[in-house]
Design a protein around this motif. Structure first.
Motif, PDB file in Angstrom:
ATOM      1  N   PHE A 490       0.731  -1.160   0.088  1.00 51.76           N
ATOM      2  CA  PHE A 490      -0.076   0.061   0.102  1.00 51.76           C
ATOM      3  C   PHE A 490       0.945   1.161  -0.205  1.00 51.76           C
ATOM      4  CE2 PHE A 490      -2.448   3.486   2.053  1.00 51.76           C
ATOM      5  CZ  PHE A 490      -3.651   3.408   1.142  1.00 51.76           C
ATOM      6  N   ARG A 498      -2.769   1.488  -5.490  1.00 53.12           N
ATOM      7  CA  ARG A 498      -2.558   0.922  -4.150  1.00 53.12           C
ATOM      8  C   ARG A 498      -3.553  -0.374  -4.063  1.00 53.12           C
ATOM      9  NH1 ARG A 498      -1.447   6.272  -0.444  1.00 53.12           N
ATOM     10  NH2 ARG A 498       0.991   6.153  -0.933  1.00 53.12           N
ATOM     11  N   THR A 502      -2.066  -3.794  -3.329  1.00 48.84           N
ATOM     12  CA  THR A 502      -2.398  -4.507  -1.986  1.00 48.84           C
ATOM     13  C   THR A 502      -3.051  -6.006  -2.190  1.00 48.84           C
ATOM     14  OG1 THR A 502      -3.027  -2.123  -0.844  1.00 48.84           O
ATOM     15  CG2 THR A 502      -3.603  -4.179   0.229  1.00 48.84           C
TER      16      THR A 502
END
Length: 580
Positions: A490, A498, A502
């Protein structure tokens, strides 16, 4: 001045749930993230309630063979975790994490409704039979036709919903924290630690209470609990709507990656002066860069020229574009470089998750041959996942409130332990776990031989608590690695990627399960040559060479750790002044 004050009041690049500008005094922070933590308990309870015991349902009620049931469960879980990539991609590209969670929860709810209805109605299942004695009833019929279609529709709708949730929920919680202040970054780190803690709390309820309900009251009640839980998670999530800040999607990150890679390969080597390069960059959409830089500390660097790392990608901005659609900015090139640099770290964690896969396969089979009594109570081997889950629940608060503050004082740094150090610690613990597992298996077989019980089906005179040691080390490894991976991906990924980055944490878990199945097949094929008996075949675990397999896993994990060190020693964090 008034307009400037409004700008300082807003979270630039973020909106609230009604798509109005998010405000600093109203949106984000730990209060908003706390709703995500509660929802994580509920969604993981709903998922693992069935996944942890699904093989029993498929064998007992759908009449699958043990091998087909195990393969079906592996495919179901692997698909669910891989679909997290889809959830992350949609969150970054077209929707917010807020919307993706709500849509995914509804999809999972629909899948669980189908499974609940099928489990409740005998007409939607194959006829009951006695698989052990065909003389006492009709032969078992494996589920087929419309009944099989209903089963797999329910399973894979559930998997699609789980994938969307896994791909959006962690990123949604992490988005609630400002990165401009050290306290907010520390709070985000705490969030990831407690995300794993809450994930484990949901798992603990799933593998104890709900599994007991499924085995003793009926599967319709087990599926029903999961259905109600995921449905209730929606109003709980919505209760935090007025506190959330939601990142505005900025288009497909895959388009940017593809554009840069194609440009780097096909751009012509046209002479271009540094001044021309700066002019080209100035013509790029700088508004997005400014918006992101005011919300995210890592992207405040302005690039006048591409970095020297991964120089082959610099052709994307230094050469002559093959078409105006493939014209790239320095910012886009640097973002793609970051993505490429984190991929080796991602690959280094697959072996760890391969080790974790042993906890739900061979470790349970080992415990099934041992004395599982605790006083007057007999512990079912299928409840052994309680061990790693309990260890994580105990260790997570200690890690966040004792270990991290101590290392911050010791190192005089904001992070105390860096993300890569946490991941590396998890990898080391997985090596130790496999060595311990090999030693415990050697002791278990020694007891079987000394007691003349190698071919006996009776429990061996050795307590199953010996197995707890490998659960302890692998549970600790999971805590360090999963929380470290989530935060690493992240914080290091470009802001527009992001959620997708993740999701790599869950993709690694899926690939670890798949790798475990491949390794078992390869080992059996390699050791079964020349009329030798394969290490891991047969119905009697006492005739297996499981200790050799564990030592092989230990060696492979050690090699993998060397691979991890090679890449991490060369990795440079996006925030200046941090070494691995």
């Amino acid at each position: 001045m008034e307009e400037e004050g409004h700008e300082q009041e807003r979270w630039v690049g973020y909106v609230d749930w009604r798509c109005r500008p998010a405000l600093r005094r109203k949106h984000g922070g730990m209060l908003a993230a706390s709703f995500v933590l509660v929802v994580e308990i509920m969604e993981n309870l709903a998922f693992l309630s069935n996944a942890s015991n699904l093989v029993t349902y498929l064998m007992g009620f759908m009449h699958f063979s043990p091998s087909r049931a195990a393969t079906t469960v592996t495919n179901f879980m692997g698909t669910a975790f891989l679909l997290a990539l889809l959830g992350g991609f949609l969150s970054d590209a077209f929707f917010t994490t807020y919307l993706i969670y709500l849509i995914s929860a509804l999809i999972q709810f629909l899948g669980l409704v189908l499974l609940t209805v099928q489990a409740r109605s005998s007409s939607l299942k194959p006829p009951a039979c006695n698989s052990l004695d065909t003389n006492k009833g009709p032969p078992c019929q494996v589920v087929s036709g419309r009944k099989a279609a209903l089963l797999f529709s329910g399973l894979y709708l559930t998997a699609l919903g789980v994938g969307g949730i896994k791909g959006s929920l962690p990123a949604h919680g992490a988005e609630q924290f400002d990165e401009d202040t050290a306290n907010a970054r520390k709070a985000r780190s705490t969030f990831f630690n407690y995300f794993v803690f809450c994930l484990s709390c949901g798992a603990l309820i799933a593998v104890t209470f709900v599994v007991w309900v499924e085995d003793n009251k009926g599967w319709q009640w087990g599926f029903g609990i999961s259905t109600i839980t995921i449905l209730l998670s929606i109003p709980v999530f919505l209760a935090g709507s007025t506190t959330y800040r939601n990142k505005i999607p900025t288009g497909s990150p895959l388009t940017t990656i593809a554009k840069v890679l194609i440009s780097a390969v096909f751009n012509r080597h046209a002479a271009q002066s540094p001044s021309n390069a700066i002019v080209d960059m100035a013509a790029s959409p700088t508004k997005i860069i400014e918006t992101e830089s005011r919300c995210n500390a890592e992207v405040k660097i302005t690039y006048d020229a591409p970095s020297e790392e991964l120089k082959f990608l610099n052709r994307a901005v230094q050469g002559q574009a093959i078409h105006k659609a493939f014209k790239c900015t320095v910012e886009e090139v640097e973002q793609v470089k970051v993505v490429i640099k984190i991929l080796p770290i991602f690959l280094s964690t697959i072996m760890l998750n391969c080790c974790l896969a042993q906890l739900s396969t061979f470790s349970i089979e080992q415990a099934g041959t041992m004395d599982t009594r605790v006083g007057r109570f007999t512990v079912p081997p299928a409840s052994l996942p309680v061990f790693p889950v309990t260890f994580v629940i105990i260790l997570a608060p200690i890690y966040d409130h004792v270990i991290i503050p101590f290392t911050r004082r010791l190192t005089k740094t904001e992070m105390g332990i860096t993300h890569l150090q946490r991941i590396g610690t998890g990898l080391v613990l997985s090596i130790v776990a496999m060595a311990v597992a090999a030693l415990v298996e050697t002791k278990r077989k020694r007891v079987a031989r000394s007691s003349n019980m190698v071919d006996s089906t009776e429990p061996l005179p050795i307590t199953f608590f010996w197995i707890a040691w490998q659960y302890l080390f692998l549970g600790s490894a999971d805590l360090f690695t999963l929380a470290g991976l989530l935060e690493f991906f992240f914080s290091e990924a470009p802001p527009r990627m992001r959620s997708l980055a993740t999701s790599l944490s869950w993709a690694s878990l899926a690939m670890g399960y798949y790798l475990s199945s491949v390794l078992v097949s390869v080992v059996n094929k390699a050791t079964g040559r020349a009329n030798h008996k394969p290490w891991l075949s047969g119905s009697n675990l006492n005739h297996y060479h499981l200790e050799r397999f564990y030592w092989l896993m230990c060696v492979l994990s050690l090699i993998n750790f060397g691979h991890f060190l090679f890449w991490t020693s060369r990795y440079r964090y996006r925030r200046a002044g941090i070494n691995w």
